[in-house]
Enzyme design. Structure first.
Site, PDB file in Angstrom:
ATOM      1  N   GLU A  96       0.815  -1.270   0.255  1.00 54.08           N
ATOM      2  CA  GLU A  96       0.302   0.096   0.012  1.00 54.08           C
ATOM      3  C   GLU A  96       1.027   1.720  -0.171  1.00 54.08           C
ATOM      4  O   GLU A  96       0.042   2.242  -0.579  1.00 54.08           O
ATOM      5  CB  GLU A  96      -0.820  -0.605   1.102  1.00 54.08           C
ATOM      6  N   GLU A 165       3.619 -11.094   0.028  1.00 47.98           N
ATOM      7  CA  GLU A 165       2.475 -10.546  -0.116  1.00 47.98           C
ATOM      8  C   GLU A 165       2.537 -10.089  -0.794  1.00 47.98           C
ATOM      9  O   GLU A 165       2.179  -9.175  -1.425  1.00 47.98           O
ATOM     10  CB  GLU A 165       2.237  -9.372   0.698  1.00 47.98           C
TER      11      GLU A 165
HETATM   12  P1  PGA Z   1      -5.250  -8.278   4.680  1.00 48.97           P
HETATM   13  O1  PGA Z   1      -3.219  -7.643   4.921  1.00 48.97           O
HETATM   14  O2  PGA Z   1      -5.118 -10.114   5.987  1.00 48.97           O
HETATM   15  O3  PGA Z   1      -6.551  -7.649   5.030  1.00 48.97           O
HETATM   16  O4  PGA Z   1      -4.936  -9.061   3.158  1.00 48.97           O
HETATM   17  C1  PGA Z   1      -2.773  -8.023   5.100  1.00 48.97           C
HETATM   18  C2  PGA Z   1      -1.445  -7.323   5.278  1.00 48.97           C
HETATM   19  O5  PGA Z   1      -1.898  -6.313   3.892  1.00 48.97           O
HETATM   20  O6  PGA Z   1      -0.816  -7.136   5.376  1.00 48.97           O
END
Ligand code: PGA
Length: 253
Positions: A96, A165
């Site tokens: 993000e 991720e």
């Molecule tokens: P999520 O997020 O478990 O809501 O998919 C994980 C993260 O962004 O660290």
């Protein structure tokens, strides 16, 4: 086998009252946890975490730090400031931040360096977008992202935590299958091994819609050393269930 590490990433959620009740529920349920467990909150709440969690079974951390040491960087929070609040971890390079704040591999590497210099363990996030995956570029992308950090931190490479991720799995309810995740973790493990003789210290977490239903299968994979949990970390019962899915490792291993 390494003790697993389960980290909650609260993202931009929480408030003094909600945090206090979530933390109370976690502390009540965490006795004798088979895993190391931590939560990462927004910077304004680090003092609250420090006050409520000091001496407990729950570690805490931040979600970002500045790539700069100190000075005229309005709005930034330095790694030294995080150390003032006894943060054990700081997440760096979350997708993000890469996506919405244009963070480059080099910037993320500098942040990891700043954290290590303050004795804080950076949780370095790597992961491919859906377009990357569909173009067969997953391995190339995650290796490039990790390599920038390894290069910058040099002999401290064994001190980082890596979180794989996949961007397409974050907050979408779409999880990588255990096999997909394991395949990427094996690539990252090999990269860490090549970088340091002490790579057995590195833990590689999976993140992306990990929840109470899918955690056990993911955590059973040989190269998945824990989880970075977003949405499910805001619900005490779900987060505790994930920690309880971790196999118990004999002390000292
Ligand atoms: P999520 O997020 O478990 O809501 O998919 C994980 C993260 O962004 O660290």
């Amino acid at each position: 086998m390494t003790k697993k590490l389960i980290v909650g990433n609260w993202k931009m959620n929480g408030g003094l009252a909600d945090n206090a009740s979530l933390l109370a529920a976690l502390l009540a349920g965490l006795h004798d946890s088979p895993a190391d467990v931590a939560v990462c909150a927004s910077a304004p709440y680090l003092a609250q975490l420090q006050a409520l969690l000091r001496g407990s079974a729950l570690d805490w951390g931040a979600q970002d730090c500045s790539a700069h040491e100190a000075g005229a960087y309005t709005g930034e929070v330095s790694a030294a400031m995080l150390r003032d609040f006894a943060c054990r971890y700081v997440i760096v390079g979350h997708s993000e931040r890469r996506q919405y704040h244009g963070e480059s591999d080099d910037l993320v590497a500098q942040k990891a360096q700043r954290a290590l210099a303050q004795g804080i363990t950076p949780i370095v996030c790597v992961g491919e977008t859906l377009a990357d995956r569909e173009a067969g570029r997953t391995e190339f992308v995650v290796k490039r992202q990790l390599s920038a950090v390894i290069h910058a931190v040099g002999h401290c490479a064994s001190e980082i935590v890596v979180a794989y991720e996949p961007v397409w799995a974050i907050g979408t309810g779409r999880t990588a299958s255990p096999e997909q995740a394991q395949a990427v973790h094996a690539v990252l493990r090999a990269q860490l091994r090549a970088a340091s003789a002490h790579s057995s210290r590195n833990r590689i977490l999976y993140g992306g819609s990990m929840n109470a239903d899918n955690a056990a299968e993911l955590l059973a994979q040989p190269d998945i050393d824990g989880g970075l949990i977003g949405g499910a970390s805001l619900k005490a019962a779900d987060f505790l269930h994930i920690t309880a899915c971790c196999p118990r490792v004999a002390a000292g291993i």
